[in-house]
Design a protein around this motif. Sequence first.
Motif, short mmCIF file in Angstrom:
data_model
loop_
_atom_site.label_atom_id
_atom_site.label_comp_id
_atom_site.label_asym_id
_atom_site.label_seq_id
_atom_site.Cartn_x
_atom_site.Cartn_y
_atom_site.Cartn_z
N CYS A 1 -7.05 0.00 -0.11
CA CYS A 1 -6.23 -0.67 1.02
C CYS A 1 -7.17 -1.18 2.05
O CYS A 1 -7.93 -0.08 2.54
CB CYS A 1 -5.21 0.07 1.63
N CYS B 1 -5.99 0.86 5.61
CA CYS B 1 -5.88 2.09 5.92
C CYS B 1 -7.02 2.94 5.02
O CYS B 1 -7.30 3.98 5.15
CB CYS B 1 -4.68 2.87 5.85
N CYS C 1 0.05 3.28 3.55
CA CYS C 1 0.47 2.57 5.08
C CYS C 1 1.68 1.46 4.71
O CYS C 1 2.05 1.00 5.99
CB CYS C 1 -0.77 2.04 5.66
N CYS D 1 0.97 -1.18 0.10
CA CYS D 1 0.01 0.14 0.00
C CYS D 1 0.86 1.35 0.01
O CYS D 1 1.85 1.26 0.92
CB CYS D 1 -0.82 0.08 1.21
ZN LIG Z 1 -2.88 1.22 3.45
#
Ligand SMILES: [Zn+2]
Length: 289
Positions: free
Chosen positions: A47, A50, A31, A28
Amino acid sequence: MSWLTQYVRPKIQGFLKKEVPDNLWKNCSSCGQMLLIKDLEKNLNICPHCGHHMRASVTQRFEWTFDADSYTRVDLPKVAADPLQFKDKKKYTDRLKDNKTKSQLDESIAVAHGTIEGQKAVVAVMAFEFMAGTMGTAFGEGFLAAARLALLQKTPLIVFTSSGGARMQEGMLSLMQMPRTVIAVEMLKEAQIPYIVVFTDPTTGGVTASFAMLGDIHIAEPNALIGFAGPRVIENTVHEKLPEGFQRAEYLLEHGMVDIVANRKELRSTLGKILGLLSNKTQSSEKVA
Ligand SMILES: [Zn+2]
């Protein structure tokens, strides 16, 4: 240490060697979590840890936006490639060729028509995967073709933006696409055809300074970067620290430049609702007339 190096370590190495190929996983970009691409695609490239909305391809946009099996891609006009015979580290013609192969697209725009929750629409998608979605002559022609199709079909035009701005390899010709796309939007407005812009990350430069900011309705994906110049350039110019979240979708929603910030999973239904309301309004005003 011998038992550790000779016995345990080869075992660990053997385990590590069994790792799955790189192209099955992706980190990601917000994050850093490692995500299985298959799962990520099922989650519309959001994602699960997050909520970051990652970039999407043209095909994904069409699939996620239109009703299942309802859309047809449109062939766009061809233009003379490399009018300035531009060369930097690489010839522009070679750059175009590489991008075509890599993205399986002809240019930084793709257009299709179909239905969204049963409502007819023309959708133009900017392809960030093709030279960072930059706007050159072919893009301008593609945008005009999308607007003309919307006029012809009397259906709303929805544009998904994602762009680094003007295409420097086309110099002045690239900048000329700004007034051209604005004229295309004006044509729609004169004919009372709804024009909706969906900002995705990132939308910058000459795109923001032309057709992208002229929508009747502005929708943005969460946390999308929307601006003209980058924050560092602005800070250096105005010599001031920019506020938190400056140029992000939520900040622009608070300041009136964006009407709706919609999660990607709700985008089709949001567009469907808006198209439904607009078509009812058109029908009722026709009745009054
Ligand atoms: Zn993420």
